[in-house]
Design an enzyme around this catalytic site. Structure first.
Site, PDB file in Angstrom:
ATOM      1  N   ASP A  22      29.852   6.761 -80.517  1.00 29.25           N
ATOM      2  CA  ASP A  22      29.488   6.223 -79.196  1.00 29.25           C
ATOM      3  C   ASP A  22      28.478   5.077 -79.343  1.00 29.25           C
ATOM      4  O   ASP A  22      28.420   4.171 -78.516  1.00 29.25           O
ATOM      5  CB  ASP A  22      28.819   7.296 -78.323  1.00 29.25           C
ATOM      6  CG  ASP A  22      29.786   8.374 -77.843  1.00 29.25           C
ATOM      7  OD1 ASP A  22      30.942   8.375 -78.285  1.00 29.25           O
ATOM      8  OD2 ASP A  22      29.355   9.193 -77.015  1.00 29.25           O
ATOM      9  N   ILE A 105      28.464   5.110 -72.359  1.00 30.34           N
ATOM     10  CA  ILE A 105      29.641   5.392 -73.172  1.00 30.34           C
ATOM     11  C   ILE A 105      29.883   6.893 -73.186  1.00 30.34           C
ATOM     12  O   ILE A 105      28.945   7.661 -73.391  1.00 30.34           O
ATOM     13  CB  ILE A 105      29.424   4.935 -74.640  1.00 30.34           C
ATOM     14  CG1 ILE A 105      28.878   3.503 -74.722  1.00 30.34           C
ATOM     15  CG2 ILE A 105      30.698   5.109 -75.463  1.00 30.34           C
ATOM     16  CD1 ILE A 105      29.815   2.452 -74.224  1.00 30.34           C
ATOM     17  N   CYS A 106      31.124   7.310 -72.987  1.00 32.88           N
ATOM     18  CA  CYS A 106      31.469   8.725 -73.142  1.00 32.88           C
ATOM     19  C   CYS A 106      30.643   9.547 -72.135  1.00 32.88           C
ATOM     20  O   CYS A 106      30.573   9.171 -70.969  1.00 32.88           O
ATOM     21  CB  CYS A 106      31.200   9.108 -74.599  1.00 32.88           C
ATOM     22  SG  CYS A 106      31.849  10.688 -75.150  1.00 32.88           S
ATOM     23  N   THR A 107      29.995  10.607 -72.530  1.00 29.76           N
ATOM     24  CA  THR A 107      29.172  11.366 -71.580  1.00 29.76           C
ATOM     25  C   THR A 107      27.797  10.731 -71.371  1.00 29.76           C
ATOM     26  O   THR A 107      26.957  11.306 -70.664  1.00 29.76           O
ATOM     27  CB  THR A 107      28.994  12.831 -72.044  1.00 29.76           C
ATOM     28  OG1 THR A 107      28.485  12.830 -73.377  1.00 29.76           O
ATOM     29  CG2 THR A 107      30.317  13.578 -72.024  1.00 29.76           C
TER      30      THR A 107
END
Lengths: 235, 235
Positions: A22, A105-107
């Site tokens: 990430d 990004i992502c979580t």
């Protein structure tokens, strides 16, 4: 004035048990922007262990951190602790408020949510956590890349590379972004059609959900607590 | 016997001035393989600075390194020094000879070449360095992923992610590889058609070549010296 001082700074947040790609995906792109420098920032200057074991040494801690033109907030399993850590949440809010571009990004978008930055905003995130964004007042999006104002959120892990190239085109130029894409030879050939729950075989999606059911329960509880804290803060 | 001991080990080589995504891309995939563990190995246990500034802490040094079932050799600007460093070249040869799967990412294939592992073998590499592989007796390939026997070589930087997923399907199963692809949400949306010199606008390719002309000259000289050393070794 030194050349270093004139450079714009992209800050990338590092915290325990995060997913290293990430951060390292966008870093590979942003680190190639002319007239920019990157800074890996963590709560302290101690090396940080990421979820699959990679240990990264931060460049700066919260006390010594620069002000960022672009601020990257990654995710991973460690997000569940990070959204409950007032020091991290406050830092995310503070640096995001000062940044021209904010990247979840992502979580990592859950962290932006916990900091109160996503209220009324469209936001993406890892496919297994996207729905939880609504608890922070966000409008969850299934797109790989979601842009709302100056907040750029992406799907899971590898989506950060696509997002960083897109932002490179904005902060520099399309030519610069294309040159970076060529340098990192980004002409992907994924071996399977399995990169999203919409295209992956249903059996694979089922297995992925089963394998993370326990972690999901922890995350749901953490988001609930973080959302309550945010409400209290806003009252 | 502990569970740790039963796990197969994927070793990933770390050296100064390498390109971090060559390592961190495959690591994100291999780190998710059930019944495997990953080990970042460097000449010494000191933290290593990669080409864009990311500092990584190795898990093992050459003296304490495990034997690897799968050995990943990344590339980057630091490759030019690494192919002239007998300690690194010897370690690459030694661990590759013991590995079931050998992985050369980006210019990492030059290191495999310098270790004498590519003679008569088809091999890929970063588009700007591919041609130099012939100096080590290899047959350069333009494909993103090239497999010859147990040697898996890839194009530049991001190609390591594709290669790692492909290998994951071999060492585990297609189902496991698909599940990993879904976890890392790898359904790429590159913003431009610029990821190889064959599809990028000619002007962008020209600029990329001009920007790296000086580095290329250093590389050509380093490869020549490394190739002579290899010949002496083989005589």
């Amino acid at each position: 004035m030194t050349q270093q001082r004139e450079k714009k700074v992209a800050g990338l947040l590092l915290f325990p048990n995060m997913t290293q790609l990430d951060l390292t995906g966008p870093l590979e792109v942003l680190g190639r922007l002319p007239s920019w420098r990157v800074e890996i920032v963590a709560p302290t200057l101690a090396p940080v262990r990421t979820d699959k074991g990679l240990v990264i040494q931060p460049d700066a801690c919260f006390k010594t951190a620069s002000i960022y033109e672009l601020f990257v907030v990654p995710g991973g399993p460690g997000t569940d602790d990070a959204i409950l850590d007032p020091e991290i949440v406050d830092f995310v809010r503070d640096r995001s408020n000062a940044a021209a571009y904010i990247f979840g990004i992502c979580t990592g978008s859950l962290l932006l949510g916990a900091a109160g930055l996503l209220r009324g905003r469209r936001s993406g995130g890892h496919w297994q956590a996207r729905d939880l964004l609504s608890q922070f007042g966000a409008i969850p999006c299934d797109d790989r890349l979601t842009i709302d104002g100056n907040i750029y959120t992406s799907g899971g892990v590898t989506a950060g590379i696509d997002m960083a190239l897109r932002v490179a085109a904005e902060v520099a130029s399309e030519e610069v972004a294309q040159q970076i894409q060529l340098q990192i030879e980004y002409d992907p050939e994924p071996p399977f059609k399995a990169g999203t729950p919409f295209v992956a075989p249903p059996e694979i999606v089922k297995r992925a959900l089963a394998a993370t059911a326990e972690r999901r329960a922890i995350r749901v509880a953490a988001v609930e607590t973080a959302a309550k804290r945010l409400e209290t803060l806003l009252d």
